[in-house]
Motif scaffolding. Structure first.
Motif, PDB file in Angstrom:
ATOM      1  N   LEU A  14       0.823  -1.201   0.000  1.00  0.00           N
ATOM      2  CA  LEU A  14       0.000   0.000   0.000  1.00  0.00           C
ATOM      3  C   LEU A  14       0.861   1.257   0.000  1.00  0.00           C
ATOM      4  CD1 LEU A  14      -2.772  -0.984   2.581  1.00  0.00           C
ATOM      5  CD2 LEU A  14      -2.869  -1.103   0.094  1.00  0.00           C
ATOM      6  N   LYS A  15       0.363   2.305  -0.660  1.00  0.00           N
ATOM      7  CA  LYS A  15       1.067   3.582  -0.659  1.00  0.00           C
ATOM      8  C   LYS A  15       0.812   4.315   0.659  1.00  0.00           C
ATOM      9  CE  LYS A  15      -2.757   6.058  -2.673  1.00  0.00           C
ATOM     10  NZ  LYS A  15      -3.731   5.897  -3.671  1.00  0.00           N
ATOM     11  N   GLU A  16       1.622   5.342   0.909  1.00  0.00           N
ATOM     12  CA  GLU A  16       1.385   6.178   2.094  1.00  0.00           C
ATOM     13  C   GLU A  16      -0.004   6.795   1.997  1.00  0.00           C
ATOM     14  OE1 GLU A  16       4.337   9.101   2.990  1.00  0.00           O
ATOM     15  OE2 GLU A  16       5.989   7.702   2.640  1.00  0.00           O
ATOM     16  N   ASN A  17      -0.642   6.968   3.132  1.00  0.00           N
ATOM     17  CA  ASN A  17      -1.979   7.571   3.209  1.00  0.00           C
ATOM     18  C   ASN A  17      -3.050   6.761   2.483  1.00  0.00           C
ATOM     19  OD1 ASN A  17      -0.836   9.850   4.573  1.00  0.00           O
ATOM     20  ND2 ASN A  17      -0.173  10.618   2.586  1.00  0.00           N
ATOM     21  N   ALA A  18      -2.807   5.480   2.261  1.00  0.00           N
ATOM     22  CA  ALA A  18      -3.811   4.643   1.611  1.00  0.00           C
ATOM     23  C   ALA A  18      -5.088   4.607   2.455  1.00  0.00           C
ATOM     24  CB  ALA A  18      -3.264   3.233   1.418  1.00  0.00           C
ATOM     25  N   PHE A  19      -6.205   4.311   1.788  1.00  0.00           N
ATOM     26  CA  PHE A  19      -7.516   4.224   2.422  1.00  0.00           C
ATOM     27  C   PHE A  19      -7.817   2.751   2.676  1.00  0.00           C
ATOM     28  CE2 PHE A  19     -12.201   5.784   1.850  1.00  0.00           C
ATOM     29  CZ  PHE A  19     -12.433   5.573   3.194  1.00  0.00           C
ATOM     30  N   ILE A  20      -7.929   2.377   3.959  1.00  0.00           N
ATOM     31  CA  ILE A  20      -8.108   0.980   4.367  1.00  0.00           C
ATOM     32  C   ILE A  20      -9.476   0.776   5.007  1.00  0.00           C
ATOM     33  CG2 ILE A  20      -7.276  -0.841   5.925  1.00  0.00           C
ATOM     34  CD1 ILE A  20      -4.486   0.388   5.714  1.00  0.00           C
ATOM     35  N   LEU A  21     -10.133  -0.307   4.631  1.00  0.00           N
ATOM     36  CA  LEU A  21     -11.339  -0.761   5.321  1.00  0.00           C
ATOM     37  C   LEU A  21     -10.957  -1.936   6.205  1.00  0.00           C
ATOM     38  CD1 LEU A  21     -14.426  -0.844   5.817  1.00  0.00           C
ATOM     39  CD2 LEU A  21     -14.553  -2.494   3.925  1.00  0.00           C
ATOM     40  N   ASP A  22     -11.240  -1.821   7.504  1.00  0.00           N
ATOM     41  CA  ASP A  22     -11.065  -2.923   8.450  1.00  0.00           C
ATOM     42  C   ASP A  22     -12.396  -3.670   8.485  1.00  0.00           C
ATOM     43  OD1 ASP A  22     -10.412  -4.640  10.493  1.00  0.00           O
ATOM     44  OD2 ASP A  22      -9.840  -3.080  11.924  1.00  0.00           O
ATOM     45  N   LEU A  23     -12.458  -4.789   7.793  1.00  0.00           N
ATOM     46  CA  LEU A  23     -13.700  -5.517   7.557  1.00  0.00           C
ATOM     47  C   LEU A  23     -13.907  -6.560   8.655  1.00  0.00           C
ATOM     48  CD1 LEU A  23     -16.069  -6.035   5.578  1.00  0.00           C
ATOM     49  CD2 LEU A  23     -14.567  -7.638   4.372  1.00  0.00           C
ATOM     50  N   GLY A  24     -14.792  -6.247   9.590  1.00  0.00           N
ATOM     51  CA  GLY A  24     -14.979  -7.096  10.763  1.00  0.00           C
ATOM     52  C   GLY A  24     -13.936  -6.741  11.800  1.00  0.00           C
ATOM     53  N   CYS A  25     -14.007  -5.504  12.278  1.00  0.00           N
ATOM     54  CA  CYS A  25     -12.909  -4.910  13.050  1.00  0.00           C
ATOM     55  C   CYS A  25     -12.812  -5.403  14.494  1.00  0.00           C
ATOM     56  CB  CYS A  25     -13.011  -3.399  13.035  1.00  0.00           C
ATOM     57  SG  CYS A  25     -14.460  -2.757  13.912  1.00  0.00           S
ATOM     58  N   GLY A  26     -13.858  -6.073  15.004  1.00  0.00           N
ATOM     59  CA  GLY A  26     -13.788  -6.559  16.379  1.00  0.00           C
ATOM     60  C   GLY A  26     -13.515  -5.442  17.368  1.00  0.00           C
TER      61      GLY A  26
END
Length: 196
Positions: A35-47
């Protein structure tokens, strides 16, 4: 799914306490290197929100979802990121995320619905987006304390991914549980979206 949600809502504090401090850097690195810096991440099922917080602290933009209302509340408090009360079955975004982190969440997806959920993940990723997912290592479906689990081994993972020319398998490996008091092995998979 109702039994699963009841379990996590009823045991939210216990689950939170047993997971939010687990050291995960050895699993973050193989994912984040793509991933590049400042990428947009979805934590899918973040607990507990542990991974959302870690990604935020590393400078990434993070959103999260979880199907347990009680864990959503705890994840918001811990991570300070936007956490939506939703399931991976509800994922509807299009070309939004650079990365999707599905750590120990898709193991609760019904086996027959895994292709559908992977398609939802695929559509939610931008072109060249990266998805990390992990499953307890094994080959069967089982139930433990009201929670259903879909275990996966390498052959099953390959069957799940093969024939889909839109995905490129970047890495697949087996690791030990990051929690010192657990003895499970995990199948880790990293894929890249290479075409629309």
């Amino acid at each position: 799914m109702d039994n699963l949600l009841n379990y996590y809502n009823k045991n939210a504090q216990l689950f939170f306490d047993s997971t939010y401090r687990v050291e995960m850097n050895t699993l973050y690195q193989p994912f984040l290197r793509y991933l590049k810096e400042n990428a947009f991440i979805l934590d899918l099922g973040c607990g507990s929100g542990r991974d959302s917080l870690a990604f935020k602290n590393k400078g990434y933009t993070v959103e999260a979802i979880d199907s347990s209302e009680e864990l959503v509340k705890k994840a918001v408090i811990l991570s300070g990121v936007h956490v939506k009360h939703a399931s991976f079955y509800d994922l509807k975004e299009r070309n939004k995320y650079d990365g999707i982190w599905a750590c120990a969440s898709l193991l609760h997806c019904k086996r027959e619905r895994l292709p559908e959920v992977l398609e939802r993940i695929f559509k939610s990723l931008k072109l060249n987006g990266i998805c990390y997912m992990s499953f307890k290592y094994g080959e069967r479906d089982r139930e433990v304390e009201g929670r259903s689990f879909t275990d996966l081994n390498e052959d099953q993972a390959n069957d799940l991914l093969k024939g889909n020319k839109k995905w490129l398998l970047l890495q697949q490996w087996v690791s030990n549980d990051q929690r010192s008091d657990h003895v499970h092995e995990w199948l880790n998979i990293i894929v890249k979206k290479i075409s629309d």
